[in-house]
Design an enzyme around this catalytic site. Sequence first.
Site, PDB file in Angstrom:
ATOM      1  N   GLY A  31       1.624  16.583  38.192  1.00 53.85           N
ATOM      2  CA  GLY A  31       2.419  15.622  37.444  1.00 53.85           C
ATOM      3  C   GLY A  31       3.876  16.004  37.616  1.00 53.85           C
ATOM      4  O   GLY A  31       4.235  17.152  37.342  1.00 53.85           O
TER       5      GLY A  31
ATOM      6  N   GLY B  66      15.795  16.057  52.841  1.00 55.88           N
ATOM      7  CA  GLY B  66      14.710  16.734  53.520  1.00 55.88           C
ATOM      8  C   GLY B  66      15.074  18.137  53.954  1.00 55.88           C
ATOM      9  O   GLY B  66      15.782  18.869  53.258  1.00 55.88           O
TER      10      GLY B  66
ATOM     11  N   TYR C 240      -6.084   7.556  43.451  1.00 53.51           N
ATOM     12  CA  TYR C 240      -5.758   7.687  42.029  1.00 53.51           C
ATOM     13  C   TYR C 240      -6.842   7.044  41.167  1.00 53.51           C
ATOM     14  O   TYR C 240      -7.321   5.954  41.469  1.00 53.51           O
ATOM     15  CB  TYR C 240      -4.429   6.997  41.715  1.00 53.51           C
ATOM     16  CG  TYR C 240      -3.209   7.685  42.255  1.00 53.51           C
ATOM     17  CD1 TYR C 240      -2.751   8.881  41.720  1.00 53.51           C
ATOM     18  CD2 TYR C 240      -2.476   7.109  43.301  1.00 53.51           C
ATOM     19  CE1 TYR C 240      -1.616   9.503  42.208  1.00 53.51           C
ATOM     20  CE2 TYR C 240      -1.331   7.724  43.792  1.00 53.51           C
ATOM     21  CZ  TYR C 240      -0.909   8.915  43.248  1.00 53.51           C
ATOM     22  OH  TYR C 240       0.214   9.528  43.732  1.00 53.51           O
TER      23      TYR C 240
ATOM     24  N   ARG D  25       7.110   5.927  44.229  1.00 53.66           N
ATOM     25  CA  ARG D  25       5.779   6.000  44.831  1.00 53.66           C
ATOM     26  C   ARG D  25       5.286   4.569  45.035  1.00 53.66           C
ATOM     27  O   ARG D  25       4.745   3.956  44.104  1.00 53.66           O
ATOM     28  CB  ARG D  25       4.813   6.779  43.920  1.00 53.66           C
ATOM     29  CG  ARG D  25       5.222   8.223  43.669  1.00 53.66           C
ATOM     30  CD  ARG D  25       4.955   9.076  44.897  1.00 53.66           C
ATOM     31  NE  ARG D  25       5.339  10.469  44.661  1.00 53.66           N
ATOM     32  CZ  ARG D  25       6.487  10.992  45.003  1.00 53.66           C
ATOM     33  NH1 ARG D  25       7.404  10.231  45.594  1.00 53.66           N
ATOM     34  NH2 ARG D  25       6.761  12.260  44.759  1.00 53.66           N
TER      35      ARG D  25
ATOM     36  N   ASP E 223       9.748  18.354  42.943  1.00 57.67           N
ATOM     37  CA  ASP E 223       9.754  18.763  41.538  1.00 57.67           C
ATOM     38  C   ASP E 223      10.336  20.166  41.399  1.00 57.67           C
ATOM     39  O   ASP E 223      11.097  20.441  40.468  1.00 57.67           O
ATOM     40  CB  ASP E 223       8.338  18.736  40.974  1.00 57.67           C
ATOM     41  CG  ASP E 223       7.664  17.390  41.140  1.00 57.67           C
ATOM     42  OD1 ASP E 223       8.381  16.361  41.116  1.00 57.67           O
ATOM     43  OD2 ASP E 223       6.435  17.346  41.299  1.00 57.67           O
TER      44      ASP E 223
END
Length: 343
Positions: A45, A234, A117, A180, A264
């Site tokens: 998450g 990147g 998912y 996403r 994250d």
Amino acid sequence: MTPTGPRNAPGVVDVVALGESMVTFRPSRPGRLADVPSFERGIGGAESNVACVLAAAGHSARWVSRVGDDPFGDHLMEAIGGYGVDVAHVRRDPDRPTGIYFRTAGDRAGEAHEVAYYRAGSAASAMSVTDPGPAALHAGRVLHLSGITAALSGSCLDLMRELTARRPGRPLVSFDVNHRPGLWRDTDAPRVLRDLARGADLVFVGQDEAWGLHSAEAVRAALPEPEVLVVKQGATGATVFEKRDVTFVPAPQVEVVAAVGAGDAFAAGFLSATLRGLPVRDRLRHGHLMAAALTAPGDLATPPAREHADRLAALDDTAWGRLRLGPGWTEDPQRAAEEVRTP
């Protein structure tokens, strides 16, 4: 940019992170999901990842969400709480399940990458402007959010709009765009995410997810409102726009095992350095170092000791440019030192 709220004040934590966490199943070997015979359980998450990394790095962190009143919800509460994150404000939902997902072993950017998912109707998708309430969310010096939450449901989008509305007395709002496409049925997602980002104080966005814009300067032109904008580029590096200043810091060379979760970790490193009042170059370097700590499979990794990261972040530009980081560098400071090689 300084986070609001005094350090170590009663009831105040460094960061509150709101968003869905799911139980993730990683394959035992490479291959199509249809062919993989077994999976290893983990947690995943974006917002809870940031909270876990910050807690492991010595900050006080709170995760706010909903999970099902089920065994997978138990696992998330125990695993995330095990990092030292405050999970007391996570609501247990007796009527909706904890979300889960399966993914292949490769990098998310690869053509063969698959994600399945099972989060429709999840407990977290029921979050709304009346849940969890301002007391739990505004007790942090920083409130960290991401665009993933906005994609979960209409009530979650309403909550995100409420939390990114500019009003006096709110914490410093950190927002990771985290676009996403697979989560969005609405083709207007770019506009929605841009609008949310415009209400934040600190924004993270990958240039590859920035709505077809092809330079950091173009991203800044599209998002002039945030006081600090971090454009991740990147393996090349990242650029920060802060007021009229522009700072680019190249990323060190890293032996990548799995890139999932690196964004994250970068956000956590940047936020950690921001909370400590470090200059912008060092904030970027700590973001790169925290992302480089993810040299093992999984969405989370043990961050380097603060003293170790500070020493690397303080390298001169030449030494930083020679830095090479591989598996195990976070546990072995001498190994990282040896990787600062002479050409």
